[in-house]
Enzyme design. Structure first.
Site, PDB file in Angstrom:
ATOM      1  N   ASN A 153     -19.485  -4.923  14.764  1.00  0.00           N
ATOM      2  CA  ASN A 153     -18.740  -5.017  16.145  1.00  0.00           C
ATOM      3  C   ASN A 153     -18.682  -3.518  16.557  1.00  0.00           C
ATOM      4  O   ASN A 153     -18.855  -2.406  15.499  1.00  0.00           O
ATOM      5  CB  ASN A 153     -17.268  -5.445  15.913  1.00  0.00           C
ATOM      6  CG  ASN A 153     -16.810  -5.581  17.162  1.00  0.00           C
ATOM      7  OD1 ASN A 153     -17.273  -5.851  18.157  1.00  0.00           O
ATOM      8  ND2 ASN A 153     -15.187  -4.993  17.049  1.00  0.00           N
TER       9      ASN A 153
ATOM     10  N   HIS B 203     -16.012  -0.963  18.711  1.00  0.00           N
ATOM     11  CA  HIS B 203     -14.816  -0.953  19.235  1.00  0.00           C
ATOM     12  C   HIS B 203     -14.463   0.244  20.145  1.00  0.00           C
ATOM     13  O   HIS B 203     -14.939   1.558  19.434  1.00  0.00           O
ATOM     14  CB  HIS B 203     -13.550  -0.965  18.343  1.00  0.00           C
ATOM     15  CG  HIS B 203     -12.038  -1.161  18.682  1.00  0.00           C
ATOM     16  ND1 HIS B 203     -11.863  -2.366  19.463  1.00  0.00           N
ATOM     17  CD2 HIS B 203     -11.287  -0.261  18.905  1.00  0.00           C
ATOM     18  CE1 HIS B 203     -10.687  -2.148  19.836  1.00  0.00           C
ATOM     19  NE2 HIS B 203     -10.243  -0.616  19.503  1.00  0.00           N
TER      20      HIS B 203
END
Ligand code: GRF
Length: 184
Positions: free
Chosen positions: A100, A102
């Protein structure tokens, strides 16, 4: 290696990753999937000629999405602006293979509510002198997986949240594809 990108929104990161891997020997983007039928990322997939589909939250949580990813022989799952919590069925099936990004320097400004422009408003309101990106493995807890890479950018008091977002996006496009490739 086959990469699947999950995205809920615009998909500018997804587009950068697809373009980067167009001439990579180590991997390719095999599919793009979204939980939002009207997500612009699907338009980008069409234009880039990447197989794409949508799925519901219940398909994510029931394991049907995992099945589709396994049928497509996916090796890595990339979250690029994906807003749903990753259920354990997906984490178990792709253990340490879900990445991921961020748009802040975790552990600051992490967690469920910190998506879209919220992060950049929080950085602005805190008067921080820098922001940046965090690329991490995904585990059961929002934004708490092992951090793989971080890059920072200076933020000035004159910067609006939109200015901060633009600076952070530049970092994302510069580093995310490269960091993914380094893991394959
Ligand atoms: C990016 O800022 C990413 O860091 C965050 O959501 C945004 C997605 O933007 N997770 P896009 O959909 O890739 O344009």
């Amino acid at each position: 290696k086959n990469i699947a990108i999950l995205a809920s929104g615009s998909g500018s990161n997804a587009e950068e990753i697809v373009k980067y891997f167009a001439d990579s020997k180590k991997g390719k983007v095999a599919l793009i999937a979204s939980n939002k039928k009207d997500a612009f990322v699907l338009e980008r997939a069409k234009k880039l000629q990447i197989p794409h589909f949508t799925f519901s939250k219940s398909e994510l949580e029931s394991g049907e999405l995992v099945q589709k990813l396994q049928e497509a022989k996916i090796d890595w799952v990339i979250l690029a602006g994906f807003l749903l919590k990753i259920p354990s069925n997906l984490i178990q099936a792709f253990s340490d293979r879900i990445i991921n990004i961020h748009p802040a320097l975790l552990p600051k400004y992490g967690g469920k509510g910190m998506y879209g422009m919220h992060v950049h408003h929080a950085v602005k309101n805190a008067g921080d002198q820098e922001s940046g990106i965090t690329i991490h493995l995904v585990n059961e807890h929002y934004d708490e997986g092992k951090i793989i890479f971080q890059a920072a950018v200076p933020v000035s008091a004159e910067d609006s949240p939109e200015d901060i977002a633009a600076k952070v996006h530049k970092l994302e496009y510069k580093y995310f594809p490269n960091v993914i490739e380094s893991l394959l």
